[in-house]
Design a protein around this motif. Structure first.
Motif, mmCIF file in Angstrom:
data_model
loop_
_atom_site.group_PDB
_atom_site.id
_atom_site.type_symbol
_atom_site.label_atom_id
_atom_site.label_comp_id
_atom_site.label_asym_id
_atom_site.label_seq_id
_atom_site.Cartn_x
_atom_site.Cartn_y
_atom_site.Cartn_z
ATOM 1 N N PHE A 235 27.711 -50.700 46.375
ATOM 2 C CA PHE A 235 28.610 -49.567 46.571
ATOM 3 C C PHE A 235 27.851 -48.439 47.258
ATOM 4 O O PHE A 235 26.690 -48.179 46.920
ATOM 5 C CB PHE A 235 29.145 -49.033 45.230
ATOM 6 C CG PHE A 235 30.013 -49.986 44.470
ATOM 7 C CD1 PHE A 235 31.317 -50.239 44.879
ATOM 8 C CD2 PHE A 235 29.532 -50.624 43.347
ATOM 9 C CE1 PHE A 235 32.123 -51.111 44.164
ATOM 10 C CE2 PHE A 235 30.329 -51.497 42.622
ATOM 11 C CZ PHE A 235 31.627 -51.738 43.037
ATOM 12 N N ALA A 236 28.504 -47.763 48.203
ATOM 13 C CA ALA A 236 27.957 -46.518 48.732
ATOM 14 C C ALA A 236 28.319 -45.411 47.757
ATOM 15 O O ALA A 236 29.428 -45.368 47.221
ATOM 16 C CB ALA A 236 28.547 -46.224 50.116
ATOM 17 N N LEU A 268 31.473 -42.105 44.367
ATOM 18 C CA LEU A 268 31.604 -43.326 45.151
ATOM 19 C C LEU A 268 32.199 -43.051 46.530
ATOM 20 O O LEU A 268 33.091 -42.224 46.679
ATOM 21 C CB LEU A 268 32.504 -44.315 44.418
ATOM 22 C CG LEU A 268 31.932 -44.997 43.176
ATOM 23 C CD1 LEU A 268 33.034 -45.714 42.415
ATOM 24 C CD2 LEU A 268 30.824 -45.971 43.545
ATOM 25 N N SER A 269 31.693 -43.759 47.524
ATOM 26 C CA SER A 269 32.216 -43.657 48.885
ATOM 27 C C SER A 269 32.729 -45.048 49.277
ATOM 28 O O SER A 269 32.047 -45.819 49.948
ATOM 29 C CB SER A 269 31.121 -43.184 49.844
ATOM 30 O OG SER A 269 31.609 -43.093 51.165
ATOM 31 N N THR A 270 33.953 -45.355 48.825
ATOM 32 C CA THR A 270 34.496 -46.707 48.979
ATOM 33 C C THR A 270 35.763 -46.754 49.831
ATOM 34 O O THR A 270 36.491 -47.736 49.806
ATOM 35 C CB THR A 270 34.797 -47.307 47.598
ATOM 36 O OG1 THR A 270 35.670 -46.416 46.880
ATOM 37 C CG2 THR A 270 33.518 -47.508 46.797
ATOM 38 N N ALA A 271 36.046 -45.690 50.567
ATOM 39 C CA ALA A 271 37.230 -45.685 51.431
ATOM 40 C C ALA A 271 37.139 -46.818 52.445
ATOM 41 O O ALA A 271 36.076 -47.098 53.009
ATOM 42 C CB ALA A 271 37.345 -44.339 52.152
ATOM 43 N N ASP A 274 37.759 -52.845 49.553
ATOM 44 C CA ASP A 274 38.645 -53.363 48.512
ATOM 45 C C ASP A 274 38.734 -52.415 47.316
ATOM 46 O O ASP A 274 39.627 -52.566 46.471
ATOM 47 C CB ASP A 274 38.148 -54.721 48.011
ATOM 48 C CG ASP A 274 38.335 -55.826 49.039
ATOM 49 O OD1 ASP A 274 39.262 -55.713 49.863
ATOM 50 O OD2 ASP A 274 37.545 -56.792 49.029
ATOM 51 N N PHE A 275 37.830 -51.435 47.260
ATOM 52 C CA PHE A 275 37.785 -50.509 46.129
ATOM 53 C C PHE A 275 38.148 -49.082 46.558
ATOM 54 O O PHE A 275 37.645 -48.100 46.012
ATOM 55 C CB PHE A 275 36.391 -50.537 45.492
ATOM 56 C CG PHE A 275 35.974 -51.908 45.049
ATOM 57 C CD1 PHE A 275 36.384 -52.414 43.831
ATOM 58 C CD2 PHE A 275 35.199 -52.721 45.879
ATOM 59 C CE1 PHE A 275 36.020 -53.696 43.426
ATOM 60 C CE2 PHE A 275 34.828 -53.998 45.491
ATOM 61 C CZ PHE A 275 35.241 -54.487 44.253
ATOM 62 N N ALA A 276 39.022 -48.986 47.542
ATOM 63 C CA ALA A 276 39.418 -47.680 48.070
ATOM 64 C C ALA A 276 40.066 -46.798 47.009
ATOM 65 O O ALA A 276 39.991 -45.561 47.080
ATOM 66 C CB ALA A 276 40.372 -47.857 49.250
ATOM 67 N N ASP A 277 40.682 -47.411 45.996
ATOM 68 C CA ASP A 277 41.394 -46.625 44.978
ATOM 69 C C ASP A 277 40.451 -45.877 44.041
ATOM 70 O O ASP A 277 40.882 -44.996 43.300
ATOM 71 C CB ASP A 277 42.331 -47.521 44.162
ATOM 72 C CG ASP A 277 41.597 -48.634 43.443
ATOM 73 O OD1 ASP A 277 40.600 -49.141 43.995
ATOM 74 O OD2 ASP A 277 42.026 -49.005 42.329
#
Length: 385
Positions: A235-236, A268-271, A274-277
């Motif tokens: 994860f970023a 978290l930087s997940t935009a 699959d984990f954008a939410d």
């Protein structure tokens, strides 16, 4: 002396020097090749759910090839280096885009009395200390890593721009420490990482503890200007911290062990993933694992492990999830370098109320299940050279 005789004498002398240099230096080509047939009972593919069957690269051991070398400098000192690249057997592709030596590329000095200093892209001290105390390094490989390899104990990523010191073993104790630079002008702490670990190995008892701290890891695709590239990390995040401790005991021919790790991802930087939410949230993992391995015969071994990962999501969405995974493996050695294996894993998640984290995903595949559980079965071959 004629020109011909002079040339022959020079060639003979040069050959002698080359022989001496060769005797004092070693360069080794090495690698691990791991390929298998894989079955996953549930995969969410663009909204279409169903089973998946096909080839899987590195289900057990990461497929790599590399060069390593040592030159005797005298007085117990050696110049050492390692260049290592990860790739996929299924299609021969580089696992990390255009990076040539995407796993390791370092050079250093090893002293028999004072320890070893290495500079370049390499595994962190946390991996060095805790992987030998994990199911990952003991029997199960990539399939037995903690979910998302969130603590990097399985060595999911290596660290660029790093300086590491590893001590010699004294009375069973040894330690190491690393600092990885951001290499960004005016942003000394942006995507930098440091870690340290300590171990005790004496007879059948093996103990270890380690800590790792990364500031804004995976902030860029390529890790040239930073410690960890986004093409490698799970994860970023604005900050990642990991600490853990474990123990392994050799019992007769077999071994048993326990490991605990705690990892934290802040902001978290997940935009776009699959984990954008859960973008912008904080995520914490508490991983508890127990495992064992026993050689049933000289060629056949069995291993099994269980991991409970408690996931705590905080921010605009608060949730607690419990991720349980059981892994079992049997391997049969055809020779000292070639092994056939069968490995199975089952993962189940409770909690989460339909957020992305509530969908099961095996650590080595990155393929989200359509439900909160997933079963993975592989049968493959591993060759070491």
């Amino acid at each position: 002396m004629t020109v011909a005789k002079k040339s022959f004498a020079a060639a003979t002398l040069l050959g002698a020097f080359v022989s001496i240099a060769h005797a004092q230096s070693t360069v080794t080509l090495y690698g691990v090749l791991d390929e298998s047939l894989q079955y996953l009972n549930s995969v969410n593919n663009g909204g279409k759910a169903g089973p998946s069957f096909g080839l899987a690269n590195s289900a057990n051991n990461t497929t790599v090839f590399g060069l390593k070398g040592s030159e005797d400098l005298g007085g117990g000192m050696h110049a050492v280096f390692k260049l290592e690249s990860q790739f996929g057997i299924s299609n021969g592709a580089n696992s990390y885009g255009t990076d040539l030596f995407n796993r390791q590329s370092w050079v250093g000095i090893q002293d028999d009395r004072w320890g070893t200093v290495t500079i370049g892209k390499q595994y962190s001290s946390l991996v060095d200390s805790l992987c030998p105390l994990s199911a990952y390094c003991t029997f199960g490989g990539n399939m037995s890593a903690h979910v998302y390899d969130n603590d990097n104990v399985g060595g999911g990523y290596t660290v660029s721009n790093a300086v590491k010191y590893a001590s010699p073993v004294v009375g069973g104790w040894h330690f190491s420490g690393m600092y990885a630079f951001s290499n960004a002008a005016g942003q000394f702490a942006n995507n930098r990482l440091f870690s340290f670990g300590v171990n005790y190995d004496q007879g059948p008892l093996h103990l270890g503890a380690a800590y790792q701290d990364g500031s804004n890891p995976a902030s860029a695709t390529n890790s040239v200007n930073g410690a960890v590239g986004s093409n490698m990390a799970s994860f970023a995040a604005g900050d990642q911290r990991v600490f853990g401790a474990g123990a392994r005991v050799d019992v007769g021919k077999g071994t048993v062990g326990v490991l605990y790790t705690h990892s934290t991802f802040l902001s978290l930087s997940t935009a776009g993933t699959d984990f954008a939410d859960i973008n912008g949230e904080d995520l914490r993992f508490d991983n508890y694992s127990v495992y064992g391995r026993y050689p049933v015969t000289g060629a056949f071994s069995l291993g099994a492990g269980y991991t409970l990962a408690n996931e705590h999501l905080t921010g605009s969405t608060d949730a607690t999830l419990h991720n349980q995974q059981v892994t079992i493996e049997g391997d049969y050695s055809l020779s000292a370098r070639t092994t056939l294996y069968v490995e199975g894993a089952y993962q189940h998640i409770s909690g989460g109320d339909g957020i992305s984290l509530s969908y099961a995903v095996m650590p080595d595949t990155g393929m989200l299940s359509a439900t909160n559980s997933q079963t993975q079965i592989v049968t493959g071959i591993r060759h070491i050279f």
